[in-house]
Design an enzyme around this catalytic site. Structure first.
Site, PDB file in Angstrom:
ATOM      1  N   ARG A  95       0.835  -1.196   0.000  1.00  0.00           N
ATOM      2  CA  ARG A  95       0.000   0.000   0.000  1.00  0.00           C
ATOM      3  C   ARG A  95       0.874   1.252   0.000  1.00  0.00           C
ATOM      4  O   ARG A  95       2.005   1.244   0.492  1.00  0.00           O
ATOM      5  CB  ARG A  95      -0.860  -0.039   1.264  1.00  0.00           C
ATOM      6  N   THR A 370     -10.888   0.854  -7.900  1.00  0.00           N
ATOM      7  CA  THR A 370      -9.823  -0.073  -7.554  1.00  0.00           C
ATOM      8  C   THR A 370      -9.940  -1.250  -8.519  1.00  0.00           C
ATOM      9  O   THR A 370     -10.867  -1.298  -9.317  1.00  0.00           O
ATOM     10  CB  THR A 370     -10.012  -0.492  -6.080  1.00  0.00           C
ATOM     11  N   THR A 388      -4.820  -0.311  -6.340  1.00  0.00           N
ATOM     12  CA  THR A 388      -5.604   0.877  -6.682  1.00  0.00           C
ATOM     13  C   THR A 388      -4.730   2.106  -6.917  1.00  0.00           C
ATOM     14  O   THR A 388      -3.587   2.175  -6.461  1.00  0.00           O
ATOM     15  CB  THR A 388      -6.599   1.178  -5.541  1.00  0.00           C
ATOM     16  N   LEU A 389      -5.327   3.078  -7.634  1.00  0.00           N
ATOM     17  CA  LEU A 389      -4.798   4.445  -7.717  1.00  0.00           C
ATOM     18  C   LEU A 389      -5.658   5.406  -6.907  1.00  0.00           C
ATOM     19  O   LEU A 389      -5.374   6.580  -6.827  1.00  0.00           O
ATOM     20  CB  LEU A 389      -4.769   4.919  -9.174  1.00  0.00           C
ATOM     21  N   GLU A 409      -3.930   8.816  -3.384  1.00  0.00           N
ATOM     22  CA  GLU A 409      -4.270   7.979  -2.236  1.00  0.00           C
ATOM     23  C   GLU A 409      -4.267   8.733  -0.909  1.00  0.00           C
ATOM     24  O   GLU A 409      -4.864   8.263   0.075  1.00  0.00           O
ATOM     25  CB  GLU A 409      -3.270   6.823  -2.149  1.00  0.00           C
ATOM     26  N   ASP A 412      -7.330   9.108   1.259  1.00  0.00           N
ATOM     27  CA  ASP A 412      -7.806   8.059   2.159  1.00  0.00           C
ATOM     28  C   ASP A 412      -7.535   8.391   3.624  1.00  0.00           C
ATOM     29  O   ASP A 412      -8.115   7.781   4.518  1.00  0.00           O
ATOM     30  CB  ASP A 412      -7.144   6.722   1.817  1.00  0.00           C
ATOM     31  N   GLY A 462     -14.568  -1.111  -4.897  1.00  0.00           N
ATOM     32  CA  GLY A 462     -15.826  -0.609  -4.399  1.00  0.00           C
ATOM     33  C   GLY A 462     -15.722   0.291  -3.191  1.00  0.00           C
ATOM     34  O   GLY A 462     -16.728   0.564  -2.542  1.00  0.00           O
ATOM     35  N   GLY A 463     -14.515   0.743  -2.811  1.00  0.00           N
ATOM     36  CA  GLY A 463     -14.385   1.622  -1.660  1.00  0.00           C
ATOM     37  C   GLY A 463     -14.888   0.949  -0.399  1.00  0.00           C
ATOM     38  O   GLY A 463     -14.594  -0.217  -0.132  1.00  0.00           O
TER      39      GLY A 463
END
EC number: 2.3.2.2
Length: 580
Positions: A95, A370, A388-389, A409, A412, A462-463
């Protein structure tokens, strides 16, 4: 632009998502399921050629960076969940991390107000990418093939290009106005300044050169060589804070996966800094006290039980975070006695008001753009990867002449305690920005076994909905006997504690069921179809890929029994399952 892009993609997927599920793809040798059919073929070819599942996962990861630039990436990060048939497991955390100069207030103005767009649309939004380091870590520790062999397909696709299908161009066309703001990005992802059309070929020469550098020099070429310098230079020129030292200092973490059991199946999923695996296991263990099969698929009773379990798990996930910065009480959250206590607090006839569950606002959550891929072989070795980006195409900027799209990112993280991120979810101090910290995630690459045998490989973008997408696929197979295709394509519902509303896809609930649940105190919000799950099941579930005694004769089935069954979400118009 970001909102219109997401809406258009949902509409593109909605027609197919409402149709009956096709038969899953059956195979005896190996199976690869990804969001882009060319990447699926790359992975299947690696397995056919004698590579193991990790080799295939590495080759797919690089290939998706070329053929699925909206979410496949070199400039982002994610998680890789590995299980070998002999019982060995590994979980690779690749990550993104906050740069060394990051601060808790970097997305606020002098008055302490969050500056709109700073955590999504500027170079300050970029975290130090982890994908290349993670893929190389996995290959070096668990793979069998050489780096040049595994990068060769991606290099060829970037250098020679690939023909764009309608779904490919839909993404590129809708993002084209954002690409136009940066000449280096427009040169790659527009055709002479105009959006690409169906049938045209997307060639990415600079990305091919970057991939060739990685092929020759490994992760060092990306992080400590000219590529890393170019990323640092682009960040500085754009007002960002990533330095050469940040790039050179990135390190992969190998963590212990989260484990739990559900009706005799063993579940291996994502640990913190993802909240996904913990939440999935907590929900499953609450649901273990209900006979969901007897209740019936999406009956009022089943939906009530599942929504209440979701509500409680999402409430608990708020305290989870990067284990290097936060103490995560995972043992308590995964205790079956704790699940029983939560279950006992569920009123069988009423919705629980979310405000009755004590706690601060939910910790932040990542974007929905994602990608997931799932891989398995005949021996029962498996890999599940989610990376993911963040937003589609991330920052929508390539780093100089590298051809690498960069992530956004950092959104987040909690820009400020109590403030919402781009997806309307509220952050807390547990997810505050700090140098070297990894933001909280819902990514949940998951592997399910029974009696030591591989049963299922599953995950999705899907977050915050990743958790419930993955959960519902498992429940649909285990409790309702669906094939992997039916389980993935089935309409979904979602509840995440706050806001106190149940989101539903078209046809997820019958009008009668919905009225019954509204009478119990539930509020619903209709949403376009979401997620793009990629899954594999094995003959552990029976010859058709589901429980034979529950399979209905009119449902689509493979023509003969196989060891492996693969399905890409019908909401994903360009993905595929490739088996042999």
């Amino acid at each position: 632009m970001r909102r219109s892009l997401a809406s258009a993609l949902a509409l593109l997927a909605s027609t197919s998502a409402q149709a009956a599920a096709p038969a899953p793809v059956g195979a005896d040798g190996g199976m690869v399921v990804t969001a882009q059919h060319l990447a699926s073929e790359v992975g299947a070819d690696v397995l056919k050629g004698g590579g193991n599942v990790v080799d295939a996962a590495v080759a797919v990861g690089y290939a998706l960076a070329v053929v699925f630039p909206a979410a496949g990436n070199l400039g982002g990060g994610g998680f890789m969940n590995i299980r070998f048939a002999d019982g060995r497991t590994a979980f690779v955390d690749m990550r993104e991390k906050a740069p060394g100069a990051a601060t808790p207030t970097m997305f606020q103005d002098a008055a302490g107000n969050v500056v709109k767009g700073r955590s999504t649309d500027t170079w300050l939004a970029v975290g130090v990418p982890g994908t290349v380091a993670g893929l190389e870590w996995a290959r070096e520790h668990y793979g069998t093939r050489s780096r040049p062999d595994l990068l060769a397909p991606a290099i060829a696709l970037a250098r020679d290009g690939f023909v764009l299908a309608p779904a490919d161009t839909s993404l590129l066309q809708l993002a084209a106005p954002d690409f136009a703001g940066d000449p280096a990005t427009a040169a790659v992802f527009t055709h002479d300044g105009k959006p690409y059309a169906v049938g045209e070929r997307l060639v990415q020469k600079n990305l091919a050169a970057t991939l060739e550098a990685v092929s020759a020099g490994g992760a060092d070429a990306f992080y400590r060589g000219a590529v890393g310098q170019a990323i640092a230079d682009a960040s500085r020129a754009g007002g960002g804070i990533i330095t050469r030292e940040d790039m050179a200092g990135y390190k992969v973490r190998e963590l212990e996966p989260v484990r739990c059991s559900y009706r005799g199946y063993d579940v291996q999923s994502a640990p913190p800094p993802s909240a996904g695996g913990v939440a999935i296991c907590e929900i499953l263990q609450i649901l273990e006290g209900y006979d969901l099969g007897a209740m019936g698929y999406h009956s009022a009773a089943e939906v009530h039980a599942m929504v209440e379990a979701m509500r409680r798990a999402y409430h608990d996930r708020q305290g989870l975070g990067d284990p290097a910065f936060v103490t995560n009480d995972v043992t308590r959250l995964l205790d079956k006695a704790y699940a029983a206590k939560l279950r006992a607090g569920i009123d069988p006839a009423k919705a629980t008001p979310s405000t009755s569950l004590d706690g601060p606002p939910q910790a932040g959550a990542e974007g929905r753009q994602t990608t997931q891929y799932s891989i398995a072989d005949a021996a029962g070795n498996a890999v599940s990867v989610t990376y993911t980006l963040n937003s589609w195409f991330g920052l929508r900027r390539v780093a100089g002449g590298t051809g690498v799209l960069m992530n956004n990112e950092m959104d987040d993280f909690a820009a400020k305690s109590g403030a919402s991120n781009q997806f309307g979810l509220v952050g807390s101090d547990a997810n505050a920005v700090a140098p070297g910290k990894t933001p909280i995630s819902s990514m949940s690459p998951t592997i399910v076994t029974r009696d030591g045998r591989l049963a299922m490989v599953i995950g999705s973008p899907g977050g915050s909905r990743i958790i419930t997408i993955t959960l519902e696929a498992i429940v649909n197979v285990v409790d309702h006997g669906m094939t992997v295709a039916e389980a993935i394509d089935a309409p979904r519902f979602h509840m995440q504690w706050m806001p106190d509303v149940v989101e539903v896809e078209p046809f997820a609930l019958s009008p009668d069921t919905r009225r019954m649940l509204e009478g119990q105190g539930y509020a619903f919000k209709d949403k376009a179809p979401w997620g793009q799950a990629a899954g594999i099941t094995t003959d552990v579930f029976g010859a058709s890929g589901a429980k034979d005694d529950l399979a209905l004769p009119f449902l689509a089935k493979p023509p003969k029994p196989y060891r492996l069954y693969g399905a890409d979400d019908d909401r994903d118009p360009v993905g595929s399952a490739a088996g042999f």
